[in-house]
Scaffold this motif. Sequence first.
Motif, mmCIF file in Angstrom:
data_model
loop_
_atom_site.group_PDB
_atom_site.id
_atom_site.type_symbol
_atom_site.label_atom_id
_atom_site.label_comp_id
_atom_site.label_asym_id
_atom_site.label_seq_id
_atom_site.Cartn_x
_atom_site.Cartn_y
_atom_site.Cartn_z
ATOM 1 N N MET A 185 28.158 -50.370 3.962
ATOM 2 C CA MET A 185 27.366 -49.516 2.869
ATOM 3 C C MET A 185 25.849 -50.290 3.061
ATOM 4 S SD MET A 185 25.927 -49.145 -0.210
ATOM 5 C CE MET A 185 26.336 -50.470 -0.956
ATOM 6 N N VAL A 186 24.951 -49.440 3.255
ATOM 7 C CA VAL A 186 23.460 -50.098 3.034
ATOM 8 C C VAL A 186 22.520 -49.380 2.045
ATOM 9 C CG1 VAL A 186 21.285 -50.083 4.547
ATOM 10 C CG2 VAL A 186 23.720 -50.590 5.492
ATOM 11 N N GLN A 187 22.006 -50.176 1.417
ATOM 12 C CA GLN A 187 21.041 -49.876 0.293
ATOM 13 C C GLN A 187 19.531 -50.149 0.676
ATOM 14 O OE1 GLN A 187 22.346 -52.142 -3.119
ATOM 15 N NE2 GLN A 187 22.936 -50.144 -4.056
ATOM 16 N N LYS A 188 18.653 -49.470 0.306
ATOM 17 C CA LYS A 188 17.198 -49.361 0.425
ATOM 18 C C LYS A 188 16.569 -49.902 -0.687
ATOM 19 C CE LYS A 188 13.376 -47.399 2.753
ATOM 20 N NZ LYS A 188 12.494 -48.339 1.848
ATOM 21 N N VAL A 189 15.600 -50.700 -0.479
ATOM 22 C CA VAL A 189 14.713 -51.377 -1.816
ATOM 23 C C VAL A 189 13.298 -50.593 -1.879
ATOM 24 C CG1 VAL A 189 14.205 -53.376 -2.948
ATOM 25 C CG2 VAL A 189 15.885 -53.262 -1.480
ATOM 26 N N SER A 190 13.063 -49.901 -2.857
ATOM 27 C CA SER A 190 11.542 -49.672 -3.089
ATOM 28 C C SER A 190 11.003 -49.956 -4.146
ATOM 29 C CB SER A 190 11.917 -47.867 -3.136
ATOM 30 O OG SER A 190 10.725 -47.153 -3.054
ATOM 31 N N GLU A 191 9.687 -49.994 -4.367
ATOM 32 C CA GLU A 191 9.203 -50.951 -5.250
ATOM 33 C C GLU A 191 8.192 -49.625 -5.978
ATOM 34 O OE1 GLU A 191 7.658 -54.380 -4.047
ATOM 35 O OE2 GLU A 191 7.711 -55.370 -5.859
ATOM 36 N N VAL A 192 8.308 -49.687 -7.279
ATOM 37 C CA VAL A 192 7.330 -48.757 -8.146
ATOM 38 C C VAL A 192 6.930 -49.241 -9.329
ATOM 39 C CG1 VAL A 192 7.380 -46.479 -9.077
ATOM 40 C CG2 VAL A 192 8.977 -46.834 -7.265
ATOM 41 N N VAL A 193 5.756 -48.758 -9.956
ATOM 42 C CA VAL A 193 5.077 -49.173 -10.959
ATOM 43 C C VAL A 193 5.130 -48.402 -12.224
ATOM 44 C CG1 VAL A 193 2.999 -50.670 -12.082
ATOM 45 C CG2 VAL A 193 3.457 -50.566 -9.558
ATOM 46 N N THR A 247 12.862 -38.092 -6.564
ATOM 47 C CA THR A 247 12.697 -37.848 -5.197
ATOM 48 C C THR A 247 14.064 -38.565 -4.384
ATOM 49 O OG1 THR A 247 11.278 -39.320 -5.124
ATOM 50 C CG2 THR A 247 10.464 -37.323 -5.143
ATOM 51 N N VAL A 248 14.576 -39.344 -5.098
ATOM 52 C CA VAL A 248 15.676 -40.465 -4.377
ATOM 53 C C VAL A 248 17.090 -40.266 -5.246
ATOM 54 C CG1 VAL A 248 16.267 -42.687 -4.114
ATOM 55 C CG2 VAL A 248 13.906 -41.927 -3.441
ATOM 56 N N ARG A 249 18.150 -39.941 -4.287
ATOM 57 C CA ARG A 249 19.330 -39.915 -4.861
ATOM 58 C C ARG A 249 19.958 -41.232 -5.025
ATOM 59 N NH1 ARG A 249 22.783 -35.752 -2.009
ATOM 60 N NH2 ARG A 249 21.709 -36.834 -0.196
ATOM 61 N N ASN A 250 21.043 -41.459 -5.941
ATOM 62 C CA ASN A 250 21.913 -42.484 -5.989
ATOM 63 C C ASN A 250 21.096 -43.946 -6.113
ATOM 64 O OD1 ASN A 250 23.966 -41.048 -5.066
ATOM 65 N ND2 ASN A 250 23.284 -41.131 -3.107
ATOM 66 N N LEU A 251 20.582 -43.842 -7.169
ATOM 67 C CA LEU A 251 19.930 -45.124 -7.558
ATOM 68 C C LEU A 251 21.020 -45.983 -8.303
ATOM 69 C CD1 LEU A 251 16.569 -44.092 -9.679
ATOM 70 C CD2 LEU A 251 16.852 -44.455 -6.826
ATOM 71 N N ARG A 252 20.675 -47.331 -8.157
ATOM 72 C CA ARG A 252 21.919 -47.981 -8.742
ATOM 73 C C ARG A 252 21.350 -49.184 -9.484
ATOM 74 N NH1 ARG A 252 25.470 -44.501 -7.760
ATOM 75 N NH2 ARG A 252 26.270 -44.329 -5.909
ATOM 76 N N TRP A 253 20.298 -49.811 -9.116
ATOM 77 C CA TRP A 253 19.975 -50.918 -9.884
ATOM 78 C C TRP A 253 18.511 -51.111 -9.569
ATOM 79 C CZ3 TRP A 253 22.849 -54.174 -12.455
ATOM 80 C CH2 TRP A 253 22.665 -55.381 -12.530
ATOM 81 N N ARG A 276 11.781 -53.078 -8.356
ATOM 82 C CA ARG A 276 12.517 -52.713 -7.385
ATOM 83 C C ARG A 276 13.351 -52.250 -7.633
ATOM 84 N NH1 ARG A 276 11.836 -56.792 -3.147
ATOM 85 N NH2 ARG A 276 13.929 -56.771 -3.063
ATOM 86 N N ILE A 277 13.754 -51.039 -6.973
ATOM 87 C CA ILE A 277 14.741 -50.101 -7.081
ATOM 88 C C ILE A 277 15.550 -50.077 -6.053
ATOM 89 C CG2 ILE A 277 15.118 -47.754 -7.366
ATOM 90 C CD1 ILE A 277 12.660 -47.272 -8.862
ATOM 91 N N TYR A 278 16.842 -50.004 -6.113
ATOM 92 C CA TYR A 278 17.982 -50.236 -5.056
ATOM 93 C C TYR A 278 18.666 -48.929 -5.116
ATOM 94 C CZ TYR A 278 17.103 -55.138 -4.940
ATOM 95 O OH TYR A 278 16.410 -56.630 -5.134
ATOM 96 N N PHE A 279 18.695 -48.296 -3.748
ATOM 97 C CA PHE A 279 19.544 -47.152 -3.856
ATOM 98 C C PHE A 279 20.601 -47.068 -2.818
ATOM 99 C CE2 PHE A 279 16.556 -44.715 -1.123
ATOM 100 C CZ PHE A 279 15.435 -45.455 -1.457
ATOM 101 N N ASP A 280 21.549 -46.237 -2.643
ATOM 102 C CA ASP A 280 22.269 -46.236 -1.258
ATOM 103 C C ASP A 280 21.692 -45.182 -0.517
ATOM 104 O OD1 ASP A 280 24.178 -47.650 -2.830
ATOM 105 O OD2 ASP A 280 25.385 -46.022 -3.228
ATOM 106 N N LEU A 281 21.698 -45.786 0.571
ATOM 107 C CA LEU A 281 21.417 -44.693 1.719
ATOM 108 C C LEU A 281 22.609 -43.968 2.381
ATOM 109 C CD1 LEU A 281 19.395 -46.836 4.490
ATOM 110 C CD2 LEU A 281 18.460 -45.196 2.911
ATOM 111 N N GLY A 282 22.287 -42.885 2.555
ATOM 112 C CA GLY A 282 23.560 -42.035 3.118
ATOM 113 C C GLY A 282 23.549 -40.695 2.345
ATOM 114 N N PRO A 283 24.574 -39.964 2.928
ATOM 115 C CA PRO A 283 24.745 -38.413 2.690
ATOM 116 C C PRO A 283 25.162 -38.488 1.193
ATOM 117 C CG PRO A 283 26.416 -38.991 3.921
ATOM 118 C CD PRO A 283 25.565 -40.182 3.875
#
Lengths: 66, 66, 66, 66, 66, 66, 66, 66, 66, 66, 66, 66
Positions: free
Chosen positions: A1-9, A30-36, A59-66
Amino acid sequence: MVQKVSEVVGTSKESFAKAAENAVETAAKTVRNLRWFRVTELEGRVTDQKVSEYHATVRIYFDLGP
Amino acid sequence: MVQKVSEVVGTSKESFAKAAENAVETAAKTVRNLRWFRVTELEGRVTDQKVSEYHATVRIYFDLGP
Amino acid sequence: MVQKVSEVVGTSKESFAKAAENAVETAAKTVRNLRWFRVTELEGRVTDQKVSEYHATVRIYFDLGP
Amino acid sequence: MVQKVSEVVGTSKESFAKAAENAVETAAKTVRNLRWFRVTELEGRVTDQKVSEYHATVRIYFDLGP
Amino acid sequence: MVQKVSEVVGTSKESFAKAAENAVETAAKTVRNLRWFRVTELEGRVTDQKVSEYHATVRIYFDLGP
Amino acid sequence: MVQKVSEVVGTSKESFAKAAENAVETAAKTVRNLRWFRVTELEGRVTDQKVSEYHATVRIYFDLGP
Amino acid sequence: MVQKVSEVVGTSKESFAKAAENAVETAAKTVRNLRWFRVTELEGRVTDQKVSEYHATVRIYFDLGP
Amino acid sequence: MVQKVSEVVGTSKESFAKAAENAVETAAKTVRNLRWFRVTELEGRVTDQKVSEYHATVRIYFDLGP
Amino acid sequence: MVQKVSEVVGTSKESFAKAAENAVETAAKTVRNLRWFRVTELEGRVTDQKVSEYHATVRIYFDLGP
Amino acid sequence: MVQKVSEVVGTSKESFAKAAENAVETAAKTVRNLRWFRVTELEGRVTDQKVSEYHATVRIYFDLGP
Amino acid sequence: MVQKVSEVVGTSKESFAKAAENAVETAAKTVRNLRWFRVTELEGRVTDQKVSEYHATVRIYFDLGP
Amino acid sequence: MVQKVSEVVGTSKESFAKAAENAVETAAKTVRNLRWFRVTELEGRVTDQKVSEYHATVRIYFDLGP
């Protein structure tokens, strides 16, 4: 399992908690599966010598994948 | 006078301030003479694309001694 | 255009957001043209095993000039 | 030449090196021209009092271009 | 209003200021409404015992939305 | 729910991953409900001009409660 | 001998070096005996997809005296 | 071999070195096998416009085990 | 209650503790109600291959108000 | 007793632990009495969308003197 | 392949870029195979209320070996 | 003018100031033209439950050249 980190204000006229919430909920459109999220900066705008806006950089962490 | 520093993570469904408060008040059940806390991390859980929990990591300072 | 940065600690019995607001509004009594603030530390006092005060250290940015 | 930096968290049941590798190789499925990565956090999950997963947060640098 | 933060590395043969400018202007080809940037790292390549390239890593802030 | 954070240094003759594992598994003998760890420092001893031990300082998060 | 540290943000349309220079020279109008500065942040404004201003936050050291 | 890290604040009316010593020696009453300490913060109280106390926050490393 | 934070560098030919004391006591000539200080940097001058001065940069906290 | 600190980057095709080991063992060819190392950065090269090299930046501590 | 990291401060009367360049080119007289540098501090001297020198502290990476 | 930065750890049985002094004076035996030092870490050894040694890690700045 891999997560992507995105940064938003996010911003709010009420509190830092609402600003973070705002950032997360806008990202969720716009992004699914936000976790943390992790807050990395708390700032604000001052207008007419009063706090007029709270800003939270998150910093928003979300799962990569279908 | 010597103080000990302990680190605790509190959670709340409402705000970062309540999460910190929660951390302090849970620690107070086992440690006496709490004096001060410092927030070192603000994070949160996201469920169904909304913020479902605020987490605050706090360093708690308390007096050592009888 | 040049801005000066000043650092102030505000307190509140309610929340970190109020503590930051308090710092900004007290600074506004002696400094004109406040524009922006950044929170650099969140701390609090504990009395009788409960959080009795929220403290926010804020860097305040204001325009230098006539 | 301009590079973009992206941040990804990889996991592995074996080691931190495999977790970083996993992050890079998953990113490689959607991004071309990966060149470099830097580890920014090493964490892990504990299950039944044993380490059950190694996590590596990595910043990945890739060339922007046609 | 919500902003996204993106991280890009620009290069220049002349100066750090040009490298940052280069990062911003390349990002501007694919992202609208850039507002602000912050430099997070200044590095450079050395070739034949001379500085041959200046690199600037910049965080770029842009408005999300239509 | 409240978590406590504890900091422990583990050692291993093989790798940083084993050193972190060692720290976690020793802590598990006296603390229940370990959930997560974060590596904060990687160090090592050198003996006879060779690496003789890997050390990992880890912050360990565990649930407080009955 | 005691020095005071003051923090100022200068701007320039040309480069980070000019922005720092601008901060120092504006501070020099109200403070005597400036000795040293340290850059702590480099940022910039983007207008019409181009860098329109360089900002340098500088800590300025000056002698306190009679 | 595993070490635990504990954080303590010591005070002294004389110097930072005595404050660190005080922290270590108070910790030594309840913890065996102290090996090393690292200073992480130096602070002090001011009373009647003079330094009245030096405080040293120290991380103390001690061996876990019989 | 609001506090202001000011930053000052003190020097001493004897020790870091005296340098911090010197910074605080010089600041006390122009600012009332000093409460607390935190050391942020310890430096020194070397003359003829010996330490000739200890410098301590301190953040000083004082109450704002009448 | 005085120690010198030197900083070296080691590489390995296998793991971060081997990269650190490589840095230490190369340094050992020219410097005697190595005692300790601390990892300060973990990075890696990516070739053909796979991790091709692990890099570890290490601070190496060695005794000065015969 | 192993690299050594060395730290040097360069100065220039013109800009931070020239100061970094100066550091690198002076280092190049005694060290072969310089490859990369990273700026870690930007400072400057003030004389007669004007910036008289730009200083850049740079970490320089060079290949060890023939 | 170019300066080199070197990092050394000094020890003393008395105080942190003596440990820094010791580091500088040992470095002075092999390096000419030392000008400045900055303390980056303060640590110590504990023996028989008492502080037995103070350690100061210092960055030493010296002029390169004849």
